[in-house]
Design a protein around this motif. Structure first.
Motif, short mmCIF file in Angstrom:
data_model
loop_
_atom_site.label_atom_id
_atom_site.label_comp_id
_atom_site.label_asym_id
_atom_site.label_seq_id
_atom_site.Cartn_x
_atom_site.Cartn_y
_atom_site.Cartn_z
N HIS A 69 31.63 -44.35 32.30
CA HIS A 69 32.43 -43.32 32.96
C HIS A 69 33.30 -42.56 31.95
O HIS A 69 33.84 -41.50 32.27
N ALA A 70 33.41 -43.09 30.74
CA ALA A 70 34.29 -42.49 29.74
C ALA A 70 33.52 -41.82 28.60
O ALA A 70 34.10 -41.53 27.56
N ILE A 71 32.23 -41.55 28.79
CA ILE A 71 31.47 -40.97 27.67
C ILE A 71 31.82 -39.50 27.43
O ILE A 71 31.58 -38.99 26.34
N GLN A 72 32.40 -38.82 28.44
CA GLN A 72 32.72 -37.40 28.22
C GLN A 72 33.77 -37.20 27.12
O GLN A 72 33.53 -36.45 26.18
N PRO A 73 34.94 -37.85 27.19
CA PRO A 73 35.88 -37.67 26.09
C PRO A 73 35.34 -38.21 24.77
O PRO A 73 35.67 -37.69 23.70
N ALA A 74 34.50 -39.24 24.83
CA ALA A 74 33.88 -39.75 23.60
C ALA A 74 32.96 -38.69 22.99
O ALA A 74 32.92 -38.51 21.77
N CYS A 191 37.75 -31.47 27.31
CA CYS A 191 37.92 -32.73 28.06
C CYS A 191 38.73 -32.55 29.33
O CYS A 191 38.40 -33.12 30.37
N HIS A 192 39.81 -31.77 29.25
CA HIS A 192 40.72 -31.66 30.39
C HIS A 192 40.30 -30.58 31.38
O HIS A 192 40.89 -30.49 32.47
N GLY A 193 39.30 -29.76 30.99
CA GLY A 193 38.79 -28.75 31.91
C GLY A 193 39.65 -27.50 31.95
O GLY A 193 40.85 -27.53 31.65
N ILE A 203 39.80 -39.11 32.23
CA ILE A 203 40.60 -38.04 31.62
C ILE A 203 41.80 -37.71 32.51
O ILE A 203 41.64 -37.42 33.70
N PRO A 204 43.01 -37.73 31.96
CA PRO A 204 44.20 -37.47 32.76
C PRO A 204 44.32 -36.02 33.22
O PRO A 204 43.79 -35.11 32.59
N VAL A 205 45.03 -35.84 34.31
CA VAL A 205 45.33 -34.50 34.83
C VAL A 205 46.50 -33.92 34.05
O VAL A 205 47.53 -34.56 33.88
N GLY A 261 49.86 -35.13 39.65
CA GLY A 261 48.79 -36.00 39.14
C GLY A 261 49.28 -37.00 38.14
O GLY A 261 50.46 -37.25 37.97
N GLY A 262 48.30 -37.61 37.42
CA GLY A 262 48.61 -38.69 36.49
C GLY A 262 49.11 -38.20 35.15
O GLY A 262 49.05 -37.03 34.84
N HIS A 263 49.57 -39.14 34.35
CA HIS A 263 50.09 -38.81 33.03
C HIS A 263 48.98 -38.65 32.02
O HIS A 263 48.01 -39.38 32.06
N PRO A 264 49.11 -37.72 31.04
CA PRO A 264 48.11 -37.59 29.99
C PRO A 264 48.32 -38.66 28.94
O PRO A 264 49.37 -39.25 28.86
#
Length: 264
Positions: A69-74, A191-193, A203-205, A261-264
């Motif tokens: 689930h974390a391959i995008q930022p990688a 990554c953050h869109g 990825i954090p919001v 949302g969540g913390h970066p």
């Protein structure tokens, strides 16, 4: 039966380090890279490297499942810091890289030679006497495992999939801005869109976060106050001159979640 003169052997062994130092001091050893290694030297270096990785990887605690689930930022990190040496789908290695000694491998063809634990060891700690650096921080094993998960997907990945993962959408430059800010923003967006809500569950919001909080987060990542190999490099590259603009941009974006949302 051969008789060993232990006294002479001990003297020879005692003198040997001084002989080696003398040979190095007079410049006997050729450190030029134009002619490459002797075959026996190349074999020994690779043998020693593979043996060391195999041994140290025995201590690695491998998770039951890789964090796919974390391959995008990688993928974004790979495009920023790894692809130039190791290649990527649709992005061949730089011709300059093929002249390095030793030459970095094209990972799509060699990643299958290593176990997950061995890949983790190499990615986290790097390889001495090569151009392979350690992960930017030793405190984020989760990021290293995300990279291992990405590397496992790499051999079968096509160019379109890779480019979507690594770069995402391309934003138009902010009005009146023709400097380096668009590139810094593109590094964030990959990554953050473009909407600041993250392109994946890992990825954090950023959208709607406090501008002051985002600014201090960028500063902390760049200065080592917050540990992240994936965030430290783009924060450093953007530089303090663009941190306020980036923080302002993402803080102004609307969020679908009350409270930001969540913390970066």
């Amino acid at each position: 039966m051969m008789h060993i003169n232990w006294k002479k052997l001990a003297i020879a062994l005692a003198i040997l380090p001084f002989v080696v130092v003398l040979a190095a001091w007079i410049g006997f050893f050729n450190v030029g890279a134009s002619s490459g290694h002797w075959k026996i030297t190349e074999w020994f270096l690779h043998f020693a490297m593979r043996s060391a990785v195999r041994t140290y990887a025995l201590a690695v605690d491998v998770p039951e499942a890789l964090p796919r689930h974390a391959i995008q930022p990688a993928a974004g990190h790979f495009a920023r810091g790894c692809a130039i040496c190791h290649g990527a789908p649709g992005e061949p290695r730089s011709p300059v890289v093929t002249r390095m000694l030793p030459q970095p491998p094209d990972l799509a063809g060699t990643v299958g030679e290593w176990t997950d634990a061995q890949l983790f060891r190499i990615v986290k700690h790097g390889v001495r006497f090569t151009g392979m650096p350690a992960w930017p921080t030793q405190e984020r094993d989760d990021e290293v495992w995300a990279m291992v998960a990405f590397l496992r997907e790499l051999p079968a990945m096509d160019e379109a999939t890779y480019r979507d993962l690594a770069y995402g959408e391309t934003l138009a430059s902010p009005e009146g801005d023709s400097g380096a800010l668009p590139q810094a923003l593109a590094d964030c967006v990959r990554c953050h869109g473009g909407n600041g809500r993250g392109r994946g569950p890992a990825i954090p919001v950023l959208a709607g976060q406090s501008e002051a909080y985002l600014l201090e987060s960028l500063r902390a990542y760049a200065e080592g106050g917050r540990a992240s190999g994936m965030m430290s490099l783009p924060a450093i590259e953007a530089g303090p001159q663009f941190w306020p603009d980036l923080a302002k941009h993402f803080a102004a974006l609307p969020t679908t979640h009350p409270g930001g949302g969540g913390h970066p």
